[in-house]
Enzyme design. Structure first.
Site, PDB file in Angstrom:
ATOM      1  N   ASP A 120      -6.926 -22.934  -5.403  1.00 36.74           N
ATOM      2  CA  ASP A 120      -7.177 -20.934  -5.642  1.00 36.74           C
ATOM      3  C   ASP A 120      -7.622 -21.760  -7.398  1.00 36.74           C
ATOM      4  O   ASP A 120      -7.064 -23.046  -8.026  1.00 36.74           O
ATOM      5  CB  ASP A 120      -5.604 -20.603  -5.989  1.00 36.74           C
ATOM      6  N   ASN A 166     -11.130 -21.629  -9.065  1.00 39.94           N
ATOM      7  CA  ASN A 166     -12.202 -21.946  -8.939  1.00 39.94           C
ATOM      8  C   ASN A 166     -13.038 -21.648  -9.978  1.00 39.94           C
ATOM      9  O   ASN A 166     -14.101 -21.391 -10.898  1.00 39.94           O
ATOM     10  CB  ASN A 166     -12.881 -21.840  -8.165  1.00 39.94           C
ATOM     11  N   ARG A 174     -11.782 -19.718 -12.700  1.00 40.51           N
ATOM     12  CA  ARG A 174     -10.747 -19.406 -13.864  1.00 40.51           C
ATOM     13  C   ARG A 174     -11.998 -21.053 -14.538  1.00 40.51           C
ATOM     14  O   ARG A 174     -11.697 -21.147 -16.135  1.00 40.51           O
ATOM     15  CB  ARG A 174      -9.443 -19.965 -13.569  1.00 40.51           C
ATOM     16  N   TRP A 175     -11.806 -21.777 -13.369  1.00 40.51           N
ATOM     17  CA  TRP A 175     -12.261 -23.741 -14.140  1.00 40.51           C
ATOM     18  C   TRP A 175     -13.579 -22.777 -14.598  1.00 40.51           C
ATOM     19  O   TRP A 175     -13.520 -23.971 -15.903  1.00 40.51           O
ATOM     20  CB  TRP A 175     -12.303 -24.269 -13.226  1.00 40.51           C
ATOM     21  N   HIS A 227     -16.286 -22.717  -7.666  1.00 39.40           N
ATOM     22  CA  HIS A 227     -16.635 -22.669  -5.531  1.00 39.40           C
ATOM     23  C   HIS A 227     -17.689 -24.387  -5.493  1.00 39.40           C
ATOM     24  O   HIS A 227     -16.712 -25.061  -4.974  1.00 39.40           O
ATOM     25  CB  HIS A 227     -16.879 -21.438  -5.456  1.00 39.40           C
ATOM     26  N   TRP A 282     -12.770 -10.293   1.055  1.00 34.87           N
ATOM     27  CA  TRP A 282     -14.011  -9.467   1.198  1.00 34.87           C
ATOM     28  C   TRP A 282     -14.297  -8.635  -0.368  1.00 34.87           C
ATOM     29  O   TRP A 282     -15.339  -7.725  -0.570  1.00 34.87           O
ATOM     30  CB  TRP A 282     -14.254  -9.227   1.993  1.00 34.87           C
ATOM     31  N   ARG A 292     -14.265  -8.818  -3.321  1.00 39.99           N
ATOM     32  CA  ARG A 292     -14.671  -9.335  -4.073  1.00 39.99           C
ATOM     33  C   ARG A 292     -16.245  -9.128  -4.521  1.00 39.99           C
ATOM     34  O   ARG A 292     -16.673  -8.400  -3.161  1.00 39.99           O
ATOM     35  CB  ARG A 292     -14.752 -10.725  -4.137  1.00 39.99           C
ATOM     36  N   LEU A 324      -8.012 -36.975  12.479  1.00 44.31           N
ATOM     37  CA  LEU A 324      -6.953 -35.524  11.065  1.00 44.31           C
ATOM     38  C   LEU A 324      -7.549 -34.236  11.818  1.00 44.31           C
ATOM     39  O   LEU A 324      -8.851 -34.069  12.143  1.00 44.31           O
ATOM     40  CB  LEU A 324      -7.296 -36.027   9.995  1.00 44.31           C
ATOM     41  N   ARG A 356      -0.257 -24.954  -3.751  1.00 41.93           N
ATOM     42  CA  ARG A 356      -1.165 -23.669  -4.180  1.00 41.93           C
ATOM     43  C   ARG A 356      -1.329 -24.562  -5.764  1.00 41.93           C
ATOM     44  O   ARG A 356      -0.236 -24.475  -6.600  1.00 41.93           O
ATOM     45  CB  ARG A 356      -0.457 -21.903  -3.979  1.00 41.93           C
ATOM     46  N   GLU A 361       8.150 -26.859   2.871  1.00 51.87           N
ATOM     47  CA  GLU A 361       8.670 -26.415   1.468  1.00 51.87           C
ATOM     48  C   GLU A 361       7.684 -26.210   0.379  1.00 51.87           C
ATOM     49  O   GLU A 361       6.056 -26.253   0.800  1.00 51.87           O
ATOM     50  CB  GLU A 361       8.331 -28.248   0.891  1.00 51.87           C
TER      51      GLU A 361
END
Ligand code: IPE
Ligand code: IPE
Ligand code: MG
Length: 254
Positions: A26, A28, A30-31, A43, A75, A77, A137, A194, A213
């Site tokens: 989370d 992107n 604001r960045w 994004h 959706w 947005r 992975l 987060r 955790e």
């Protein structure tokens, strides 16, 4: 899985690496806005953090990485942001599959992908198919994912199995329900991260985070680099995972 037999098998400790890390990527928008750029630029910049986080997980020996890319609520947005996100997802898949192949990474997309444009669905299927035998992975991208959707679709699957005579209602337990969720037999996340400063779960892995955790950082996702990931791992190692037991029991003082 939240089964009693499994719970508590996995304490944290100075050397312990989480088997499964789940991240809400989370911050992107604001960045980008803080740089006077359109949200989409955030994004795009976030893709670099995805790449470095994947590499760090491989390096540290994390088995499963689940990244929240698009929630069932996203959706809501503006249409232009939604379609730019779809486009970004499509191009990232196209570009990254080769890298996943050479790094032995298996891709899984979890969520209700039927809502996506057909071209994207086809690309998702092809990418999953191409990487299905990779083992180093498991990278899960949660797209049009919602924790409530997941529990609901799992309940529906079990109801259908009962209706078809494949199982008895008495066989519905935590294990069979967990198996019917999008995560199937994968372990629950050990560490939830987060970024972006908000202190909420936003309908991410509701069932699976019962004993995860939680780690929140104000760092915005495009700024989440290898040092930030290392800080999250350090925080995880400092936690005592008691799974209902007492601290004394875990320390062998009981
Ligand atoms: C997370 O960043 C990415 C998605 C939800 C797709 P945001 O777009 O939510 O960024 P902020 O929270 O508005 O800064
Ligand atoms: C959660 O971020 C979803 C993803 C990161 C994909 P949001 O930014 O959409 O979360 P809320 O709605 O603000 O809680
Ligand atoms: Mg956000």
């Amino acid at each position: 899985m939240a089964d009693d037999a499994d719970i508590g098998d996995y304490p944290a400790g100075p050397e312990v690496v989480p088997k499964h890390v789940a991240i809400i990527m989370d911050g992107n928008g604001r960045w980008a806005e803080s740089r006077g750029q359109p949200r989409h630029a955030g994004h795009k910049a976030g893709v670099n953090s995805v790449r470095s986080t994947i590499e760090e997980c491989v390096r540290h020996g994390v088995n499963v990485l689940t990244l929240f890319a698009f929630s069932s609520e996203n959706w809501r947005r503006p249409k232009t942001e939604v379609s730019l996100l779809m486009e970004l997802f499509l191009t990232a898949l196209q570009r990254e599959v080769k890298r996943m192949q050479s790094n032995d990474i298996q891709l899984r997309v979890i969520g209700d992908t039927t809502a996506f444009p057909e071209k994207l669905q086809a690309r998702i299927r092809a990418s999953e198919e191409a990487t299905r035998n990779n083992r180093r992975l498991i990278l899960q991208i949660a797209a049009n994912y919602g924790g409530r959707w997941d529990v609901t679709q799992a309940a529906r699957r079990l109801a259908e199995a009962v209706r078809d005579g494949d199982m008895e209602p008495s066989q519905i337990d935590e294990r069979s329900l967990a198996m019917a969720t999008a995560l199937g037999d994968l372990p629950d996340p050990d560490l939830f991260i987060r970024t972006g400063g908000d202190l909420r779960i936003s309908n991410f892995l509701l069932w699976h985070c019962a004993y995860t955790e939680l780690y929140f950082t104000p760092t915005l996702w495009p700024d989440f680099d290898t040092d930030e990931f290392a800080k999250a791992l350090t925080a995880f190692r400092s936690r005592q995972r008691r799974f209902g037991r007492t601290g004394a029991q875990l320390e062998g003082r009981h």
